[in-house]
Write a protein that holds these residues in place. Structure first.
Motif, PDB file in Angstrom:
ATOM      1  N   SER A  54      -0.537 -13.245  -8.326  1.00 26.27           N
ATOM      2  CA  SER A  54      -0.779 -11.820  -8.189  1.00 26.27           C
ATOM      3  C   SER A  54      -0.294 -11.383  -6.805  1.00 26.27           C
ATOM      4  N   ILE A  55       0.828 -10.706  -6.787  1.00 29.28           N
ATOM      5  CA  ILE A  55       1.409 -10.261  -5.505  1.00 29.28           C
ATOM      6  C   ILE A  55       0.847  -8.883  -5.197  1.00 29.28           C
ATOM      7  N   THR A  56      -0.020  -8.808  -4.185  1.00 31.81           N
ATOM      8  CA  THR A  56      -0.741  -7.540  -3.959  1.00 31.81           C
ATOM      9  C   THR A  56      -0.132  -6.707  -2.828  1.00 31.81           C
ATOM     10  N   VAL A  57       1.132  -6.965  -2.509  1.00 35.37           N
ATOM     11  CA  VAL A  57       1.773  -6.176  -1.440  1.00 35.37           C
ATOM     12  C   VAL A  57       1.803  -4.700  -1.837  1.00 35.37           C
ATOM     13  N   THR A  58       1.307  -3.836  -0.966  1.00 38.56           N
ATOM     14  CA  THR A  58       1.253  -2.416  -1.287  1.00 38.56           C
ATOM     15  C   THR A  58       1.175  -1.610   0.000  1.00 38.56           C
ATOM     16  N   GLU A  59       1.169  -0.300  -0.112  1.00 40.08           N
ATOM     17  CA  GLU A  59       1.136   0.591   1.060  1.00 40.08           C
ATOM     18  C   GLU A  59       0.510   1.906   0.659  1.00 40.08           C
ATOM     19  N   MET A  60       0.018   2.651   1.634  1.00 39.76           N
ATOM     20  CA  MET A  60      -0.344   4.049   1.386  1.00 39.76           C
ATOM     21  C   MET A  60       0.951   4.855   1.325  1.00 39.76           C
ATOM     22  N   PHE A  61       1.009   5.785   0.413  1.00 39.15           N
ATOM     23  CA  PHE A  61       2.180   6.658   0.250  1.00 39.15           C
ATOM     24  C   PHE A  61       3.486   5.863   0.266  1.00 39.15           C
ATOM     25  N   ARG A  62       3.453   4.733  -0.463  1.00 41.86           N
ATOM     26  CA  ARG A  62       4.645   3.885  -0.581  1.00 41.86           C
ATOM     27  C   ARG A  62       5.768   4.703  -1.224  1.00 41.86           C
ATOM     28  N   ASP A  63       6.950   4.652  -0.689  1.00 36.21           N
ATOM     29  CA  ASP A  63       8.080   5.477  -1.143  1.00 36.21           C
ATOM     30  C   ASP A  63       7.690   6.964  -1.035  1.00 36.21           C
ATOM     31  N   MET A 103      -1.998  -0.717  10.516  1.00 35.75           N
ATOM     32  CA  MET A 103      -1.135  -0.144   9.469  1.00 35.75           C
ATOM     33  C   MET A 103      -1.060   1.379   9.542  1.00 35.75           C
ATOM     34  N   MET A 104      -1.980   1.992  10.291  1.00 36.36           N
ATOM     35  CA  MET A 104      -2.128   3.448  10.192  1.00 36.36           C
ATOM     36  C   MET A 104      -0.914   4.217  10.727  1.00 36.36           C
ATOM     37  N   LYS A 105      -0.202   3.601  11.682  1.00 34.93           N
ATOM     38  CA  LYS A 105       0.985   4.292  12.211  1.00 34.93           C
ATOM     39  C   LYS A 105       2.016   4.473  11.080  1.00 34.93           C
ATOM     40  N   ASP A 106       2.278   3.392  10.365  1.00 33.65           N
ATOM     41  CA  ASP A 106       3.256   3.480   9.260  1.00 33.65           C
ATOM     42  C   ASP A 106       2.738   4.391   8.149  1.00 33.65           C
ATOM     43  N   THR A 164       0.696   6.867   8.400  1.00 33.50           N
ATOM     44  CA  THR A 164       0.752   8.275   8.826  1.00 33.50           C
ATOM     45  C   THR A 164       2.175   8.806   8.650  1.00 33.50           C
ATOM     46  N   ALA A 165       3.149   7.976   9.010  1.00 33.52           N
ATOM     47  CA  ALA A 165       4.559   8.395   8.845  1.00 33.52           C
ATOM     48  C   ALA A 165       4.856   8.619   7.360  1.00 33.52           C
ATOM     49  N   ASN A 166       4.421   7.691   6.511  1.00 29.42           N
ATOM     50  CA  ASN A 166       4.640   7.842   5.057  1.00 29.42           C
ATOM     51  C   ASN A 166       3.999   9.128   4.556  1.00 29.42           C
ATOM     52  N   TYR A 167       2.761   9.351   4.991  1.00 28.08           N
ATOM     53  CA  TYR A 167       2.002  10.533   4.551  1.00 28.08           C
ATOM     54  C   TYR A 167       2.753  11.810   4.930  1.00 28.08           C
ATOM     55  N   GLN A 168       3.243  11.849   6.175  1.00 32.17           N
ATOM     56  CA  GLN A 168       3.953  13.061   6.619  1.00 32.17           C
ATOM     57  C   GLN A 168       5.244  13.258   5.831  1.00 32.17           C
ATOM     58  N   LEU A 169       5.984  12.153   5.630  1.00 30.37           N
ATOM     59  CA  LEU A 169       7.240  12.263   4.868  1.00 30.37           C
ATOM     60  C   LEU A 169       6.993  12.660   3.417  1.00 30.37           C
ATOM     61  N   SER A 170       5.799  12.338   2.919  1.00 30.51           N
ATOM     62  CA  SER A 170       5.492  12.629   1.510  1.00 30.51           C
ATOM     63  C   SER A 170       5.078  14.087   1.309  1.00 30.51           C
ATOM     64  N   SER A 226      -3.981  16.331   8.781  1.00 30.46           N
ATOM     65  CA  SER A 226      -3.773  15.230   9.711  1.00 30.46           C
ATOM     66  C   SER A 226      -4.292  13.970   9.002  1.00 30.46           C
ATOM     67  N   PHE A 227      -3.452  12.943   8.882  1.00 29.85           N
ATOM     68  CA  PHE A 227      -3.836  11.765   8.088  1.00 29.85           C
ATOM     69  C   PHE A 227      -5.127  11.135   8.608  1.00 29.85           C
ATOM     70  N   SER A 228      -5.330  11.198   9.933  1.00 30.97           N
ATOM     71  CA  SER A 228      -6.508  10.547  10.517  1.00 30.97           C
ATOM     72  C   SER A 228      -7.820  11.230  10.093  1.00 30.97           C
TER      73      SER A 228
END
Ligand SMILES: C[S@@+](CC[C@H](N)C(=O)[O-])C[C@H]1O[C@@H](n2cnc3c(N)ncnc32)[C@H](O)[C@@H]1O
Length: 266
Positions: A64-73, A147-150, A152-158, A163-165
């Protein structure tokens, strides 16, 4: 190295069915586990699996590969906001299914997006996976601060509007997601290979899961999704996944070809 007998034996003993996962993926994980554990043959690996339940559950984690992200892509979430949200606003209530939610980042991302679009109060999110360890982490909603820096960037780009925080509280090296995001999420153990449909859902997210399945299993799971969705329901797949080569390709229209967002035909 013949891996079929091992997968067959694992299924008979533990009811987890990996017989139709991509062979390359399973083979890589078996070889890795044999190296880590100093096993010299596939027969040794098989007998260890059948006699040692701790080893078997480690192997289950391996598969089970659980690699994931917030606002991935982020482009996917931007398209979801633009093309899917207007459709969702026409329903009085919403059922959303995250199949293969791993440690929950995708479900929290969608909870945030729905909250910003004024839809969260009328939504139930079912977030499922067969990995109980991942589900428990998801339910806690605690993620590493680093992880929050990345994210936050994903969230803004999405296309995030706040404010993500504002969506989490920091505590030294981790953050905990706000309770208000968790309140409409139901976490549940569900195996896409052996368990049944979730009836009448409006949206299914199954991103970066089908890549681990062979064609036979992809078709089976696509039938499960088609049976679970309402007419006009939305199917969201990962960037390397599609329906073109499955039996269901003519049952959907493409809402966004690049971002793999499909709408079930009426
Ligand atoms: C790479 S993660 C994808 C997470 C998230 N959807 C994303 O795109 O970031 C794949 C997840 O699929 C789950 N998975 C694999 N086979 C499954 C099955 N048969 N039933 C349910 N979940 C499964 C794994 O446990 C893992 O958590």
């Amino acid at each position: 190295m013949e891996i079929t007998p091992l997968l067959e034996a694992f299924f008979q003993k533990y009811s987890y069915d990996f017989r139709h996962y991509s062979e390359a993926h399973i083979r890589r994980r078996i070889i890795n586990r044999m190296n880590v554990s100093g096993l010299e043959s596939i027969d040794q690996m098989q007998s260890r699996l059948l006699t040692d339940e701790v080893f078997a559950s480690e192997f289950l984690q391996d598969l089970s590969i659980t690699v994931t992200e917030m606002f991935r892509d982020p482009g996917f979430y931007r398209s979801f906001r633009e093309k899917v949200i207007p459709i969702l606003k026409t329903y009085p209530f919403l059922k959303i299914w995250h199949a293969g939610c791993a440690t929950g980042e995708e479900a929290y991302s969608v909870a945030i997006l729905l909250q910003e679009e004024g839809l969260y109060d009328r939504t139930t999110i079912y977030a499922t996976d067969f990995n109980q360890h991942g589900l428990s982490q998801a339910e806690e909603g605690i993620f590493p601060s680093k992880m929050m820096k990345d994210y936050t960037a994903n969230y803004q780009l999405s296309g995030g509007k706040e404010s993500f925080s504002d969506y989490y509280t920091s505590n030294y090296d981790s953050v905990i997601m706000n309770k208000s995001l968790k309140r409409n999420i139901v976490w549940a153990n569900h195996n896409l290979v052996t368990d049944s449909v979730f009836a009448e859902v409006h949206v299914i997210f199954c991103r970066n899961v089908l890549i681990y399945f062979d064609n036979i299993l992809q078709n089976k799971v696509q039938r499960l999704f088609h049976d679970s969705l309402i007419n006009g329901g939305i199917l969201c797949l990962g960037s390397k996944e599609g329906i073109r080569f499955t039996e269901l390709f003519d049952r959907y229209t493409e809402l966004d070809k690049k971002q793999r967002i499909f709408k079930k035909r009426y």
